[in-house]
Design an enzyme around this catalytic site. Structure first.
Site, PDB file in Angstrom:
ATOM      1  N   MET A   1       0.821  -1.190   0.000  1.00  0.00           N
ATOM      2  CA  MET A   1       0.000   0.000   0.000  1.00  0.00           C
ATOM      3  C   MET A   1       0.868   1.258   0.000  1.00  0.00           C
ATOM      4  O   MET A   1       2.041   1.230   0.371  1.00  0.00           O
ATOM      5  CB  MET A   1      -0.916   0.024   1.236  1.00  0.00           C
ATOM      6  N   CYS A   2       0.278   2.339  -0.393  1.00  0.00           N
ATOM      7  CA  CYS A   2       0.967   3.628  -0.430  1.00  0.00           C
ATOM      8  C   CYS A   2       0.866   4.315   0.933  1.00  0.00           C
ATOM      9  O   CYS A   2       0.317   3.764   1.883  1.00  0.00           O
ATOM     10  CB  CYS A   2       0.343   4.511  -1.502  1.00  0.00           C
ATOM     11  N   ARG A   3       1.411   5.496   1.027  1.00  0.00           N
ATOM     12  CA  ARG A   3       1.210   6.354   2.190  1.00  0.00           C
ATOM     13  C   ARG A   3       0.979   7.767   1.670  1.00  0.00           C
ATOM     14  O   ARG A   3       1.524   8.162   0.645  1.00  0.00           O
ATOM     15  CB  ARG A   3       2.439   6.348   3.100  1.00  0.00           C
ATOM     16  N   VAL A  97       3.417   8.975  -1.453  1.00  0.00           N
ATOM     17  CA  VAL A  97       4.526   8.106  -1.850  1.00  0.00           C
ATOM     18  C   VAL A  97       3.928   6.764  -2.242  1.00  0.00           C
ATOM     19  O   VAL A  97       3.076   6.224  -1.551  1.00  0.00           O
ATOM     20  CB  VAL A  97       5.586   7.959  -0.742  1.00  0.00           C
ATOM     21  N   ASN A 124      -4.901   5.595  -1.128  1.00  0.00           N
ATOM     22  CA  ASN A 124      -4.076   4.534  -0.560  1.00  0.00           C
ATOM     23  C   ASN A 124      -4.946   3.293  -0.478  1.00  0.00           C
ATOM     24  O   ASN A 124      -6.008   3.315   0.143  1.00  0.00           O
ATOM     25  CB  ASN A 124      -3.561   4.918   0.833  1.00  0.00           C
TER      26      ASN A 124
END
Length: 313
Positions: A1-3, A97, A124
Site C-alpha cells: 500500500m501507499c502512504r 509516496v 491509498n
C-alpha cells in the site's frame, strides 16, 4: 500500500512536513510502518514506497488549481524535491509516496495526486480485480471526465468516478472557479465508494478493496478510511489526524499546537511524529471532513462521519 499526507492551516514550508518531522512522509517511505492502535497482524502499509511520489500544493494568489510535482524517483533520494521543499510554502498540501500494485506500470502518469480543475485527489489501497471491472466503471463516465484519465491505475479511475458524480460543468476550465458545498463533496465521496462496490458486485468480485481516498477543492477536505470487509477480522489501511493551532518545532520536535483558535489539520497514513497523543486514529469505515474558513486558507472545523454504504456480497 501507499502512504499519503494532507495538511491545511498556517503557511508552512514543505520541508517541515515532508522531511523534518521524526516520522515524516519521506522517512516513512523506506521504514517499517508506525500504526498505533491498529492490529499488528493486518497492517496494510508497505515498508517501502519507492515507486514514485507526488506533491500538490495550492497558492491562490497565483492560480486557482494546485501546482503538481511528480516523478517516478523514490522520494528519499530526489534532490530536486529537497531543494523545492526548502523554499516553497503553502496553506494546503497533498503528498503521496507510491508502492505500485503488482503488475502496475511505474510512470509519472500513475503517480498521485491527480488533478482536475480546482480538485485534487489521491488514494491509498486498491480496488480489487480492477482489470476485471475497469471497462464497466469507465463506460459510465462523461466524455470530459473520461478524457482526463492519463494513466492506468485504479486510483485515477476512482477519481474519474468521483468527478462523474458531480454536476457537469462542461469542461475542466469551468471547474477552476467552482468551490463546492461541503455536503456535496461528502455525498459524492459516499456515492463513489458505493458505485465501485456495486460494479464489483455485478462482476462477482468477492475480494475486499481498500479505499482510503482524499479529495479537496482547495477549501473543504474529505478523506476516507474504508474497507468492505468484516471489521472484526480485517481493517482498512491506517489513517490518522491531528487538529490544532499550528504545526511547528517546539522543544526540539514538531508538535501540533493546542492553543485557540484551532485552524490547522494534518491527515496522514501514519503519525508524522512519535508523540502519539497528538494523533487520533480515524475509525474504520469513517471519513474525516475538514471545513474551510471563509477565506479558504485555514480550517474552521473538523468532523468524523460514518461511511454508510452497503457492502454486503
Amino acid at each position: 500500500m501507499c502512504r499519503w499526507l494532507v495538511y491545511k492551516g498556517d503557511l508552512i514550508r514543505l520541508t517541515n512536513l515532508l522531511h523534518k518531522p521524526t516520522n515524516s512522509l519521506i522517512k516513512q517511505s523506506d521504514h517499517e510502518a508506525l500504526t498505533p492502535g491498529c492490529r499488528k497482524d493486518v497492517v496494510r502499509n508497505a515498508n517501502v514506497n519507492g515507486d514514485g511520489f507526488g506533491v500538490a500544493w495550492y497558492n491562490f494568489s497565483l492560480q486557482q488549481r494546485a501546482a503538481i510535482f511528480k516523478t517516478t524517483n523514490p522520494a528519499w533520494s530526489d534532490l530536486n524535491l529537497a531543494e523545492l521543499a526548502e523554499i516553497v510554502e503553502t496553506n494546503l498540501l497533498f503528498s503521496h509516496v507510491r508502492a505500485a500494485s503488482p503488475g502496475s506500470v511505474i510512470s509519472r502518469e500513475n503517480c498521485h495526486p491527480f488533478r482536475f480543475g480546482r480538485l485534487t485527489f489521491m488514494h491509498n489501497g486498491g480496488i480489487a480485480e480492477f482489470r476485471k471491472i475497469r471497462r464497466t466503471l469507465q463506460q459510465y463516465l462523461r466524455d470530459d471526465v473520461y478524457q482526463m484519465i492519463n494513466g492506468t491505475t485504479d486510483s485515477e479511475t476512482a477519481f474519474a468516478t468521483f468527478l462523474n458524480q458531480l454536476p457537469n460543468l462542461n469542461g475542466e476550465q469551468n471547474y477552476l472557479s467552482t468551490i463546492y458545498d461541503p455536503q456535496l463533496l461528502i455525498n459524492t465521496m459516499r456515492k463513489t465508494i458505493e458505485t465501485i462496490l456495486q460494479v464489483q458486485k455485478q462482476h462477482n468480485v468477492t475480494i475486499h478493496s481498500s479505499l482510503n481516498f482524499a479529495v479537496t477543492d482547495g477549501v473543504t477536505i474529505v478523506a476516507t478510511r474504508f474497507r468492505n470487509c468484516d471489521l472484526q477480522i480485517e481493517e482498512p489501511p491506517s489513517l490518522y489526524y491531528s487538529y490544532g493551532s499550528d504545526f511547528q518545532m517546539a522543544e526540539g520536535t514538531f508538535r501540533v499546537g493546542r492553543s485557540e483558535p484551532k485552524d490547522t489539520v494534518l491527515i496522514a497514513s501514519e503519525p508524522l511524529t512519535t508523540i502519539l497523543e497528538d494523533w487520533t486514529l480515524i475509525p474504520s469505515n469513517h471519513m474525516i471532513v475538514a471545513y474551510g474558513s471563509k477565506n479558504g486558507s485555514a480550517v474552521s472545523n473538523v468532523e468524523i462521519l460514518p461511511i454508510n454504504v452497503d457492502y454486503t456480497p
